[in-house]
Design a protein around this motif. Structure first.
Motif, PDB file in Angstrom:
ATOM      1  N   HIS A 106       0.832  -1.205   0.000  1.00 52.61           N
ATOM      2  CA  HIS A 106       0.000   0.000   0.000  1.00 52.61           C
ATOM      3  C   HIS A 106       0.869   1.257   0.000  1.00 52.61           C
ATOM      4  CE1 HIS A 106      -3.220   2.766   0.832  1.00 52.61           C
ATOM      5  NE2 HIS A 106      -2.772   3.060   2.043  1.00 52.61           N
ATOM      6  N   LEU A 107       1.879   1.254   0.835  1.00 59.47           N
ATOM      7  CA  LEU A 107       2.761   2.412   0.981  1.00 59.47           C
ATOM      8  C   LEU A 107       3.521   2.685  -0.318  1.00 59.47           C
ATOM      9  CD1 LEU A 107       3.655   4.427   3.175  1.00 59.47           C
ATOM     10  CD2 LEU A 107       5.407   2.782   3.865  1.00 59.47           C
ATOM     11  N   THR A 108       4.096   1.644  -0.905  1.00 59.15           N
ATOM     12  CA  THR A 108       4.886   1.838  -2.119  1.00 59.15           C
ATOM     13  C   THR A 108       4.007   2.148  -3.326  1.00 59.15           C
ATOM     14  OG1 THR A 108       4.998  -0.579  -2.442  1.00 59.15           O
ATOM     15  CG2 THR A 108       6.835   0.476  -1.300  1.00 59.15           C
ATOM     16  N   ASP A 109       2.767   1.670  -3.305  1.00 60.03           N
ATOM     17  CA  ASP A 109       1.829   2.052  -4.366  1.00 60.03           C
ATOM     18  C   ASP A 109       1.524   3.548  -4.284  1.00 60.03           C
ATOM     19  OD1 ASP A 109       1.608  -0.425  -5.541  1.00 60.03           O
ATOM     20  OD2 ASP A 109      -0.262  -0.977  -4.544  1.00 60.03           O
ATOM     21  N   LEU A 110       1.286   4.022  -3.068  1.00 62.16           N
ATOM     22  CA  LEU A 110       1.016   5.451  -2.885  1.00 62.16           C
ATOM     23  C   LEU A 110       2.186   6.305  -3.365  1.00 62.16           C
ATOM     24  CD1 LEU A 110      -0.655   5.688   0.665  1.00 62.16           C
ATOM     25  CD2 LEU A 110      -1.737   6.095  -1.540  1.00 62.16           C
ATOM     26  N   LEU A 111       3.393   5.817  -3.133  1.00 55.95           N
ATOM     27  CA  LEU A 111       4.593   6.561  -3.490  1.00 55.95           C
ATOM     28  C   LEU A 111       5.008   6.360  -4.946  1.00 55.95           C
ATOM     29  CD1 LEU A 111       6.576   5.900  -0.214  1.00 55.95           C
ATOM     30  CD2 LEU A 111       6.042   8.162  -1.116  1.00 55.95           C
ATOM     31  N   GLY A 112       4.338   5.443  -5.636  1.00 56.65           N
ATOM     32  CA  GLY A 112       4.646   5.223  -7.038  1.00 56.65           C
ATOM     33  C   GLY A 112       5.967   4.520  -7.275  1.00 56.65           C
ATOM     34  N   ILE A 113       6.397   3.669  -6.340  1.00 55.50           N
ATOM     35  CA  ILE A 113       7.682   2.980  -6.486  1.00 55.50           C
ATOM     36  C   ILE A 113       7.535   1.462  -6.409  1.00 55.50           C
ATOM     37  CG2 ILE A 113       9.151   4.870  -5.667  1.00 55.50           C
ATOM     38  CD1 ILE A 113       9.124   3.511  -2.890  1.00 55.50           C
ATOM     39  N   SER A 114       6.316   0.962  -6.471  1.00 54.23           N
ATOM     40  CA  SER A 114       6.104  -0.478  -6.315  1.00 54.23           C
ATOM     41  C   SER A 114       6.801  -1.278  -7.411  1.00 54.23           C
ATOM     42  CB  SER A 114       4.605  -0.802  -6.294  1.00 54.23           C
ATOM     43  OG  SER A 114       3.969  -0.311  -7.461  1.00 54.23           O
ATOM     44  N   GLY A 115       6.993  -0.678  -8.570  1.00 53.67           N
ATOM     45  CA  GLY A 115       7.674  -1.366  -9.655  1.00 53.67           C
ATOM     46  C   GLY A 115       9.183  -1.222  -9.630  1.00 53.67           C
ATOM     47  N   ARG A 116       9.702  -0.552  -8.607  1.00 51.53           N
ATOM     48  CA  ARG A 116      11.142  -0.277  -8.531  1.00 51.53           C
ATOM     49  C   ARG A 116      11.798  -0.908  -7.309  1.00 51.53           C
ATOM     50  NH1 ARG A 116      13.278   1.256 -12.873  1.00 51.53           N
ATOM     51  NH2 ARG A 116      14.616   2.901 -12.063  1.00 51.53           N
ATOM     52  N   VAL A 132      11.761   6.164  -1.684  1.00 51.69           N
ATOM     53  CA  VAL A 132      12.159   4.967  -0.930  1.00 51.69           C
ATOM     54  C   VAL A 132      12.488   5.356   0.515  1.00 51.69           C
ATOM     55  CG1 VAL A 132      13.926   3.167  -0.683  1.00 51.69           C
ATOM     56  CG2 VAL A 132      12.989   3.703  -2.952  1.00 51.69           C
ATOM     57  N   ALA A 133      13.190   6.477   0.686  1.00 53.42           N
ATOM     58  CA  ALA A 133      13.537   6.945   2.031  1.00 53.42           C
ATOM     59  C   ALA A 133      12.284   7.281   2.837  1.00 53.42           C
ATOM     60  CB  ALA A 133      14.453   8.163   1.942  1.00 53.42           C
ATOM     61  N   ILE A 134      11.268   7.819   2.168  1.00 52.60           N
ATOM     62  CA  ILE A 134      10.011   8.112   2.854  1.00 52.60           C
ATOM     63  C   ILE A 134       9.335   6.811   3.279  1.00 52.60           C
ATOM     64  CG2 ILE A 134       7.667   9.003   2.531  1.00 52.60           C
ATOM     65  CD1 ILE A 134       8.861  11.209   0.806  1.00 52.60           C
ATOM     66  N   ALA A 135       9.295   5.832   2.365  1.00 49.12           N
ATOM     67  CA  ALA A 135       8.706   4.536   2.713  1.00 49.12           C
ATOM     68  C   ALA A 135       9.432   3.903   3.891  1.00 49.12           C
ATOM     69  CB  ALA A 135       8.742   3.606   1.501  1.00 49.12           C
ATOM     70  N   ARG A 136      10.763   4.019   3.906  1.00 49.48           N
ATOM     71  CA  ARG A 136      11.555   3.487   5.018  1.00 49.48           C
ATOM     72  C   ARG A 136      11.164   4.168   6.333  1.00 49.48           C
ATOM     73  NH1 ARG A 136      17.684   4.829   4.434  1.00 49.48           N
ATOM     74  NH2 ARG A 136      16.756   6.889   4.798  1.00 49.48           N
ATOM     75  N   ALA A 137      10.932   5.474   6.281  1.00 54.97           N
ATOM     76  CA  ALA A 137      10.563   6.212   7.488  1.00 54.97           C
ATOM     77  C   ALA A 137       9.166   5.849   7.973  1.00 54.97           C
ATOM     78  CB  ALA A 137      10.643   7.716   7.221  1.00 54.97           C
ATOM     79  N   LEU A 138       8.272   5.494   7.043  1.00 54.71           N
ATOM     80  CA  LEU A 138       6.877   5.254   7.407  1.00 54.71           C
ATOM     81  C   LEU A 138       6.553   3.794   7.677  1.00 54.71           C
ATOM     82  CD1 LEU A 138       5.005   7.571   4.845  1.00 54.71           C
ATOM     83  CD2 LEU A 138       5.821   8.118   7.137  1.00 54.71           C
ATOM     84  N   ILE A 139       7.428   2.867   7.286  1.00 52.06           N
ATOM     85  CA  ILE A 139       7.100   1.442   7.344  1.00 52.06           C
ATOM     86  C   ILE A 139       6.840   0.953   8.760  1.00 52.06           C
ATOM     87  CG2 ILE A 139       9.491   0.613   7.507  1.00 52.06           C
ATOM     88  CD1 ILE A 139       6.581  -0.947   5.457  1.00 52.06           C
ATOM     89  N   THR A 140       7.428   1.603   9.753  1.00 54.01           N
ATOM     90  CA  THR A 140       7.220   1.183  11.141  1.00 54.01           C
ATOM     91  C   THR A 140       6.007   1.857  11.777  1.00 54.01           C
ATOM     92  OG1 THR A 140       8.732   2.913  11.927  1.00 54.01           O
ATOM     93  CG2 THR A 140       9.676   0.731  11.489  1.00 54.01           C
TER      94      THR A 140
END
Length: 216
Positions: A106-116, A132-140
């Motif tokens: 869900h997070l990576t889809d929102l950020l548009g990086i799911s294919g990367r 990617v850095a934002i996803a890393r910050a939000l994953i927890t």
């Protein structure tokens, strides 16, 4: 730059931008809020706990459980894929629960990086690395997100994407966001804008994200 009588409070779920020129004390404030350095005086209270009074071990534990960091330089590990760079934040957090793959998608889809996600940082654009850095910050699912000049190395298009994602995560995930920036335009997306100069808070104003009934 040392801080001098920089007193303010932030509501849960609020998006606050902290803006000022180089040398205004923004970075010092960022490190104090994140528990990355210890205050020589004063208090940094998070959920009723004085962060500034904790020892190194307790500050580290609190950082892991409550705070997500986004840095200007991305700080991605070059030998790991984007997916692994995101997952490592979950591993470091010490959570006993497995990584929530549904949330990651869900997070990576929102950020548009799911294919990367299987690409290493060197194979990604600057905008993709920051996402990617934002996803890393939000994953927890941290209660607080601290962003230090998150658009400083990005062009206008990618800056807009990053700011929109920070605003969206603030609203959708109810995370408190504090963003350090020298850019007044980027700062305007917040609910409030705190202006700093020479270690002092010189003013506080409403940003574009504020609603008329919001009290501060």
């Amino acid at each position: 730059m040392a801080l001098r009588s920089a007193t303010f409070s932030v509501d849960r779920g609020e998006f606050v931008s902290i803006v000022g020129p180089s040398g205004s004390g923004k970075s010092t404030l960022f490190y104090l809020l994140g528990g990355l350095t210890q205050a020589t005086s004063g208090r940094v209270v998070i959920d009723g706990v004085d962060f500034a009074s904790l020892g190194d071990t307790d500050r580290t534990r609190m950082r892991k459980s409550k705070i997500g960091f986004i840095f200007q330089r991305f700080n991605l590990l070059p030998t790991l894929s984007a997916r692994a760079n995101i997952a490592i934040a979950h591993e470091i957090s010490g959570s006993s629960e497995p990584l929530d793959q549904k949330y990651l998608t869900h997070l990576t889809d929102l950020l548009g990086i799911s294919g990367r996600l299987d690409h290493r940082p060197s194979e990604l654009s600057g905008g993709e690395q920051q996402r990617v850095a934002i996803a890393r910050a939000l994953i927890t699912r941290p209660a607080i997100v601290l962003a230090d000049e998150p658009t400083g190395n990005l062009d206008t298009e990618n800056s807009d994407i990053v700011l929109e994602m920070l605003r969206r995560s603030n609203k959708e995930f109810r995370q408190t966001v504090l963003m350090i920036t020298h850019n007044p335009e980027a700062a305007s997306v917040g609910d409030r804008i705190i202006h700093m100069r020479d270690g002092h808070i010189t003013g506080i104003e409403a940003g574009k994200g504020a609603v008329e009934t919001h009290q501060w």
